[in-house]
Write a protein that holds these residues in place. Sequence first.
Motif, PDB file in Angstrom:
ATOM      1  N   VAL A  12    -117.741  95.006  -2.961  1.00  0.00           N
ATOM      2  CA  VAL A  12    -117.222  93.793  -3.540  1.00  0.00           C
ATOM      3  C   VAL A  12    -116.123  94.012  -4.476  1.00  0.00           C
ATOM      4  O   VAL A  12    -116.581  94.243  -5.568  1.00  0.00           O
ATOM      5  CB  VAL A  12    -118.461  92.801  -3.845  1.00  0.00           C
ATOM      6  CG1 VAL A  12    -117.711  91.524  -4.117  1.00  0.00           C
ATOM      7  CG2 VAL A  12    -119.484  92.809  -2.706  1.00  0.00           C
ATOM      8  N   GLY A  13    -114.933  93.693  -4.280  1.00  0.00           N
ATOM      9  CA  GLY A  13    -113.883  93.830  -5.004  1.00  0.00           C
ATOM     10  C   GLY A  13    -113.971  92.736  -6.172  1.00  0.00           C
ATOM     11  O   GLY A  13    -114.789  92.286  -6.769  1.00  0.00           O
ATOM     12  N   ARG A  14    -112.581  92.237  -6.757  1.00  0.00           N
ATOM     13  CA  ARG A  14    -112.548  91.479  -7.574  1.00  0.00           C
ATOM     14  C   ARG A  14    -113.078  90.028  -7.518  1.00  0.00           C
ATOM     15  O   ARG A  14    -113.239  89.622  -6.192  1.00  0.00           O
ATOM     16  CB  ARG A  14    -111.063  91.284  -7.707  1.00  0.00           C
ATOM     17  CG  ARG A  14    -110.849  90.193  -8.866  1.00  0.00           C
ATOM     18  CD  ARG A  14    -109.023  89.738  -8.579  1.00  0.00           C
ATOM     19  NE  ARG A  14    -109.138  88.876  -7.356  1.00  0.00           N
ATOM     20  CZ  ARG A  14    -108.060  89.071  -6.638  1.00  0.00           C
ATOM     21  NH1 ARG A  14    -107.261  90.021  -6.515  1.00  0.00           N
ATOM     22  NH2 ARG A  14    -108.031  88.115  -5.327  1.00  0.00           N
ATOM     23  N   VAL A  15    -113.907  89.612  -8.459  1.00  0.00           N
ATOM     24  CA  VAL A  15    -114.922  88.440  -8.274  1.00  0.00           C
ATOM     25  C   VAL A  15    -114.198  87.458  -9.435  1.00  0.00           C
ATOM     26  O   VAL A  15    -114.056  87.706 -10.513  1.00  0.00           O
ATOM     27  CB  VAL A  15    -116.283  88.589  -8.627  1.00  0.00           C
ATOM     28  CG1 VAL A  15    -116.774  87.450  -8.729  1.00  0.00           C
ATOM     29  CG2 VAL A  15    -116.961  89.507  -7.620  1.00  0.00           C
ATOM     30  N   LEU A  16    -113.674  86.380  -8.779  1.00  0.00           N
ATOM     31  CA  LEU A  16    -113.220  85.093  -9.570  1.00  0.00           C
ATOM     32  C   LEU A  16    -113.925  84.044  -9.679  1.00  0.00           C
ATOM     33  O   LEU A  16    -114.679  83.916  -8.894  1.00  0.00           O
ATOM     34  CB  LEU A  16    -111.574  84.613  -9.202  1.00  0.00           C
ATOM     35  CG  LEU A  16    -110.625  86.018  -9.061  1.00  0.00           C
ATOM     36  CD1 LEU A  16    -109.319  85.274  -8.577  1.00  0.00           C
ATOM     37  CD2 LEU A  16    -110.135  86.401 -10.449  1.00  0.00           C
ATOM     38  N   HIS A  17    -114.345  83.508 -10.856  1.00  0.00           N
ATOM     39  CA  HIS A  17    -115.048  82.351 -10.866  1.00  0.00           C
ATOM     40  C   HIS A  17    -114.236  80.930 -11.013  1.00  0.00           C
ATOM     41  O   HIS A  17    -113.308  81.011 -12.102  1.00  0.00           O
ATOM     42  CB  HIS A  17    -116.043  82.532 -12.116  1.00  0.00           C
ATOM     43  CG  HIS A  17    -117.016  83.553 -12.154  1.00  0.00           C
ATOM     44  ND1 HIS A  17    -118.291  83.591 -11.483  1.00  0.00           N
ATOM     45  CD2 HIS A  17    -116.878  85.118 -12.243  1.00  0.00           C
ATOM     46  CE1 HIS A  17    -118.898  84.705 -11.455  1.00  0.00           C
ATOM     47  NE2 HIS A  17    -118.096  85.484 -11.767  1.00  0.00           N
ATOM     48  N   TRP A  18    -114.723  80.047 -10.231  1.00  0.00           N
ATOM     49  CA  TRP A  18    -114.083  78.814 -10.592  1.00  0.00           C
ATOM     50  C   TRP A  18    -115.094  77.676 -10.639  1.00  0.00           C
ATOM     51  O   TRP A  18    -116.432  77.829 -10.399  1.00  0.00           O
ATOM     52  CB  TRP A  18    -113.305  78.533  -9.049  1.00  0.00           C
ATOM     53  CG  TRP A  18    -112.364  79.662  -8.744  1.00  0.00           C
ATOM     54  CD1 TRP A  18    -112.573  80.833  -8.288  1.00  0.00           C
ATOM     55  CD2 TRP A  18    -110.922  79.559  -9.276  1.00  0.00           C
ATOM     56  NE1 TRP A  18    -111.430  81.519  -7.987  1.00  0.00           N
ATOM     57  CE2 TRP A  18    -110.353  80.811  -8.707  1.00  0.00           C
ATOM     58  CE3 TRP A  18    -109.989  78.677  -9.741  1.00  0.00           C
ATOM     59  CZ2 TRP A  18    -109.200  81.120  -8.907  1.00  0.00           C
ATOM     60  CZ3 TRP A  18    -108.890  79.056 -10.088  1.00  0.00           C
ATOM     61  CH2 TRP A  18    -108.225  80.314  -9.517  1.00  0.00           C
TER      62      TRP A  18
END
Length: 201
Positions: A43-49
Amino acid sequence: MNVIRVGFDAISGGSTALDAAFEKLDYAIFRTRTIYQQINLGVGRVLHWFITAAEANGADDLGSEGECDDLIADWSVQNDGVDAFVVRNISDTDFVGRASAIPGECDKDAKDDGLCAGEIGRAAEGFARTFAHELGHHLGLSHNHGGANCPGTTAGCNNLMAQTRCATSCGGGIRTAVLLTASQGSTILTAPAHCAVQSGC
């Protein structure tokens, strides 16, 4: 991956409850990474929104699978990450998470381009497993028991793609029912691989 928190501003209990919710979310991402390592998928980059409760207009408390589908259709992050919505609550007792399609779309203008990864109010292990399970659906994996109530073997019940009720009734429980097979890995990774899967660095 885009982790989209829906209505976290309406979590009762103040900063202590919010901190606990963030810890649970971090744990779910950690568990998902660990589970998918079995099939050599990271699981690569995790961005939070985030979407506030007011902006969500009631979608922070899902009352049906249709409301989950509406949430996915109404919101998206315009990048190449999988949109995983985590809601404050799911009041419908018939489901704990949902992928909009198997496999999910990568076109962010489509309505089947995301998943409801669960409700943050669940216990950590159950929430983490649901998060990983719904991602499996998005990546093209179906339930491993077809039309049957549950798989016919303990190993099948301990598979990530067995429904939660199977993991608790005929498997080793929520924590151990996270296995993935080489065949399931091939479904996700073998050409044509799912559109959300990219080659490693």
